[in-house]
Design a protein around this motif. Sequence first.
Motif, PDB file in Angstrom:
ATOM      1  N   ALA A  49      -3.454  -8.239  -9.958  1.00 58.28           N
ATOM      2  CA  ALA A  49      -2.625  -9.441 -10.104  1.00 58.28           C
ATOM      3  C   ALA A  49      -2.242  -9.738 -11.541  1.00 58.28           C
ATOM      4  N   SER A  50      -2.986  -9.192 -12.487  1.00 49.99           N
ATOM      5  CA  SER A  50      -2.653  -9.394 -13.904  1.00 49.99           C
ATOM      6  C   SER A  50      -1.608  -8.409 -14.396  1.00 49.99           C
ATOM      7  N   GLY A  51      -1.249  -7.435 -13.539  1.00 54.47           N
ATOM      8  CA  GLY A  51      -0.280  -6.412 -13.936  1.00 54.47           C
ATOM      9  C   GLY A  51      -0.910  -5.174 -14.530  1.00 54.47           C
ATOM     10  N   THR A  52      -2.234  -5.108 -14.559  1.00 51.53           N
ATOM     11  CA  THR A  52      -2.917  -3.924 -15.081  1.00 51.53           C
ATOM     12  C   THR A  52      -2.833  -2.790 -14.056  1.00 51.53           C
ATOM     13  N   THR A  53      -2.561  -1.574 -14.531  1.00 52.36           N
ATOM     14  CA  THR A  53      -2.401  -0.441 -13.629  1.00 52.36           C
ATOM     15  C   THR A  53      -3.378   0.682 -13.956  1.00 52.36           C
ATOM     16  N   VAL A  54      -3.726   1.452 -12.933  1.00 52.84           N
ATOM     17  CA  VAL A  54      -4.568   2.628 -13.157  1.00 52.84           C
ATOM     18  C   VAL A  54      -3.738   3.817 -13.636  1.00 52.84           C
ATOM     19  N   TYR A  55      -2.417   3.718 -13.497  1.00 53.07           N
ATOM     20  CA  TYR A  55      -1.544   4.843 -13.863  1.00 53.07           C
ATOM     21  C   TYR A  55      -1.126   4.702 -15.320  1.00 53.07           C
ATOM     22  N   ARG A  56      -1.963   5.221 -16.209  1.00 48.80           N
ATOM     23  CA  ARG A  56      -1.738   5.057 -17.645  1.00 48.80           C
ATOM     24  C   ARG A  56      -1.204   6.310 -18.310  1.00 48.80           C
ATOM     25  N   HIS A  57      -0.983   7.356 -17.514  1.00 51.73           N
ATOM     26  CA  HIS A  57      -0.632   8.650 -18.107  1.00 51.73           C
ATOM     27  C   HIS A  57       0.834   9.012 -17.941  1.00 51.73           C
ATOM     28  N   ILE A  66       0.863  -1.181   0.000  1.00 52.10           N
ATOM     29  CA  ILE A  66       0.000   0.000   0.000  1.00 52.10           C
ATOM     30  C   ILE A  66       0.899   1.231   0.000  1.00 52.10           C
ATOM     31  N   GLY A  67       0.623   2.170  -0.894  1.00 49.72           N
ATOM     32  CA  GLY A  67       1.408   3.396  -0.956  1.00 49.72           C
ATOM     33  C   GLY A  67       0.700   4.429  -1.794  1.00 49.72           C
ATOM     34  N   LYS A  68       1.493   5.261  -2.448  1.00 43.91           N
ATOM     35  CA  LYS A  68       0.922   6.246  -3.358  1.00 43.91           C
ATOM     36  C   LYS A  68       1.753   6.286  -4.626  1.00 43.91           C
ATOM     37  N   ALA A  69       1.113   6.691  -5.687  1.00 43.49           N
ATOM     38  CA  ALA A  69       1.742   6.927  -6.998  1.00 43.49           C
ATOM     39  C   ALA A  69       2.055   5.621  -7.705  1.00 43.49           C
ATOM     40  N   GLU A  70       2.592   5.796  -8.918  1.00 42.19           N
ATOM     41  CA  GLU A  70       2.802   4.698  -9.848  1.00 42.19           C
ATOM     42  C   GLU A  70       3.929   3.764  -9.425  1.00 42.19           C
ATOM     43  N   ARG A  71       3.982   2.587 -10.023  1.00 43.30           N
ATOM     44  CA  ARG A  71       5.093   1.654  -9.850  1.00 43.30           C
ATOM     45  C   ARG A  71       5.820   1.511 -11.181  1.00 43.30           C
ATOM     46  N   MET A  77       5.985  -3.828 -11.075  1.00 46.40           N
ATOM     47  CA  MET A  77       4.758  -4.412 -11.645  1.00 46.40           C
ATOM     48  C   MET A  77       4.994  -5.857 -12.076  1.00 46.40           C
ATOM     49  N   ASP A  78       6.185  -6.150 -12.593  1.00 50.66           N
ATOM     50  CA  ASP A  78       6.506  -7.539 -12.959  1.00 50.66           C
ATOM     51  C   ASP A  78       6.530  -8.425 -11.714  1.00 50.66           C
ATOM     52  N   ALA A  88       4.043 -12.683  -8.537  1.00 53.34           N
ATOM     53  CA  ALA A  88       3.649 -13.181  -7.214  1.00 53.34           C
ATOM     54  C   ALA A  88       2.151 -13.381  -7.079  1.00 53.34           C
ATOM     55  N   GLY A  89       1.365 -12.876  -8.054  1.00 55.08           N
ATOM     56  CA  GLY A  89      -0.084 -12.943  -7.917  1.00 55.08           C
ATOM     57  C   GLY A  89      -0.582 -12.034  -6.820  1.00 55.08           C
ATOM     58  N   GLY A  90       0.127 -10.930  -6.608  1.00 58.88           N
ATOM     59  CA  GLY A  90      -0.230  -9.992  -5.557  1.00 58.88           C
ATOM     60  C   GLY A  90      -0.928  -8.766  -6.103  1.00 58.88           C
ATOM     61  N   ALA A  91      -0.848  -7.667  -5.356  1.00 56.63           N
ATOM     62  CA  ALA A  91      -1.505  -6.434  -5.777  1.00 56.63           C
ATOM     63  C   ALA A  91      -0.846  -5.245  -5.097  1.00 56.63           C
ATOM     64  N   TYR A  92      -1.029  -4.097  -5.717  1.00 55.94           N
ATOM     65  CA  TYR A  92      -0.591  -2.827  -5.137  1.00 55.94           C
ATOM     66  C   TYR A  92      -1.817  -1.948  -4.968  1.00 55.94           C
ATOM     67  N   LEU A  93      -2.010  -1.432  -3.752  1.00 56.47           N
ATOM     68  CA  LEU A  93      -3.141  -0.580  -3.429  1.00 56.47           C
ATOM     69  C   LEU A  93      -2.644   0.826  -3.149  1.00 56.47           C
ATOM     70  N   MET A  94      -3.379   1.836  -3.596  1.00 57.13           N
ATOM     71  CA  MET A  94      -2.995   3.214  -3.299  1.00 57.13           C
ATOM     72  C   MET A  94      -4.016   3.835  -2.374  1.00 57.13           C
ATOM     73  N   THR A  95      -3.510   4.665  -1.471  1.00 54.41           N
ATOM     74  CA  THR A  95      -4.374   5.487  -0.636  1.00 54.41           C
ATOM     75  C   THR A  95      -3.949   6.936  -0.824  1.00 54.41           C
TER      76      THR A  95
END
Length: 502
Positions: free
Chosen positions: A488-496, A421-426, A431-432, A437-444
Motif C-alpha cells: 500500500a505504500s508503493g514499495t515493490t519487490v521488483y527492484r531490478h 493478483i498476477g505475475k511480473a512487475e507493474r 503503482m501510483d 487507493a491503499g490497495g496492493a498487488y500480489l504475485m503468484t
Amino acid sequence: MSTLTIAANDIIDSIADALQFVSHHHPVDFIEALKRAYARETKAPARAALQQLLINSRQSAFAQRPVCQDTGVAHVYFRVGMDVRISAPDEPCTPSFQTMANRATARAYCFPQNKLRASMIEDPLGARRDTHDNTPAVVHVELVEGQTFEVTVAAKGGGGDVKARYAMLNPSDSIADWVISQIPTMGAGWCPPGAIGIGVGGSPEQAMFLAKRAVLNPIDIEELIARDPSNPTEALRLELYERINELGIGAQGLGGDTTVLDVKVESLPSHAALKPVAILPNCAATRFIKFTLDGKGPAQFEPTPMSVWDDIPDTLPNTGGRRVSLDGITKEEIATWQAGDTLLVSGRILTARDAAHKRMADTLARNEPLPVDLTGRTLFYVGPVDPVGDEVVGPAGPTTSTRMDKFMPQLMGECGLLVTIGKAERTPIAMDAIKAAGGAYLMTTGGAAYLVSKSIRSAKLLAYEDLGMEAIYEFEVVDMPVVVAVDASGTTVYRHFHLVEA
C-alpha cells in the motif's frame, strides 16, 4: 535413387501426440536445470518460486494436465530430405506441411481428456476472434539432401515471445553489452528462470528465427563451464550466462541467484556492414520435443521417469505464509502487508484480463454500469484452461499484469478495486494507482498453473461469456500462495527492472 515414403496420417498423428505430450511434460534437461537452480538458491522468495515450479512439473506430468494455462502457439519445424515422399492415398491431393500441422494442432488442442487453451486469434486488425482450436500453427520447412524426416514440435507461450528484442548493431559493437542492457527492460513476464536464445547474423528476420530456434537446443551450460569455451560462440554463451545471473533478477523477478538456466547462441553469415542480433527467452513453461520418422508409423513418446522428480514434494509444503481472507478485506488490513511478505489467500476473487478490461473501460466510457461490482474486490489476471473430469477449473496461472496497467487508475480510483493478483512487475501508472487507493498487488508463480488451480474450489461465470477464457469469473480460493509484490505504500519487490509506462 531410393525414396523414403511417409504417410501424411503418421505425420499428423505424431505432431498431435507431441503437442499433447509437451503440454504436461517438461524436457528432462530442463527439470534437472531447475533442480540445480533450486539447490543453490540463497534468496527465500526465489527459492520458494523454484520449488513451486518443480512441484507443478511433477503434478502436471502425473495428472497429464498442462504445466501452464498458456498452452502456447504450436510451432512445427520440419527438416525434410529431398528424397522423401509424403503419401496420402485417401485424399485428392497430398496435404501441405501447413495443412498437416494445422490438422494436428486442432486435434491436440481439442482432445477431450486434456483440452488445451485456444489462444490464437484471427482478424488481428479487426474483431480479433479466437479460432477455438489454436490454429494456425507456425510452420518452418527446411529442405536438405537425402531421406531425412526430422520434426521439432514446440508450444511457445506468449510471455516469452512478447519479450523478444532485436537490434541492428554496428560491426564493432559488443553483442554481450547490448544483451545485458536489454535484460532489465524485459521484466519478469517471461517467467524466469529459463533459457535465452540469441540469434546473430543473417538478415533481420533470420536473426529472430535463429534466436527462437536456439532455445530448442539442449541445456548443457554446466558441461561448458567444466571444460571452458573452445570457440567464440561458446565464449559468448558463458559470458552472458554469468553476467545475466549476476544481475540478481532471479526466479520470477523476485531477486535471486539464477535468472537464466542456459544461454543458447546460433549464427549465420551476414553482410559486412550488418550485425543483426535478436534475443528471445524461453519461459518456465518450456515445452518442446524432437522426433524422427522412418516410414514405419507415427512417433512414440515415452513418459518421463518419475525418478527425475525425486526429492520434490507431491504437494506444496507449509510455507509458513500468513493466512488472509480476501472477503471483506479492508484498507487497514492491507496496510499491514509489506512487499515481500508471503500470504496464503482465501475467499472469493474475480478474474479478468485484456479483453474484459477493454470491455469494462468501454462500458464506463458510455456511463453504463459494469456487470460486476468491483468495490473492495480482488481481481486475478488469468485465462484458465477449460476443466476436464471433476475439475472446477483447469490450470489457471497468472498472466503478465503490465498489460492491464493503463486500466488501473480508473478501476482502483473510480470503481473501488482494492487488490490485484498476477505475475511480473507493474509500471509507475499502476503503482501510483495502488498507492493512491491503499490497495496492493500480489504475485503468484507464473508457469505453475496446475499447482495454482489446486487452490481454486469453485468457478462461476459472471460476465462476457463470449470472450471464452477471457470472460469474468468468480473463483473461490483456499490458501492460494502469493507474494506481496507492491504494498500500500508503493514499495515493490521488483527492484531490478527499468520500468516504463504501459
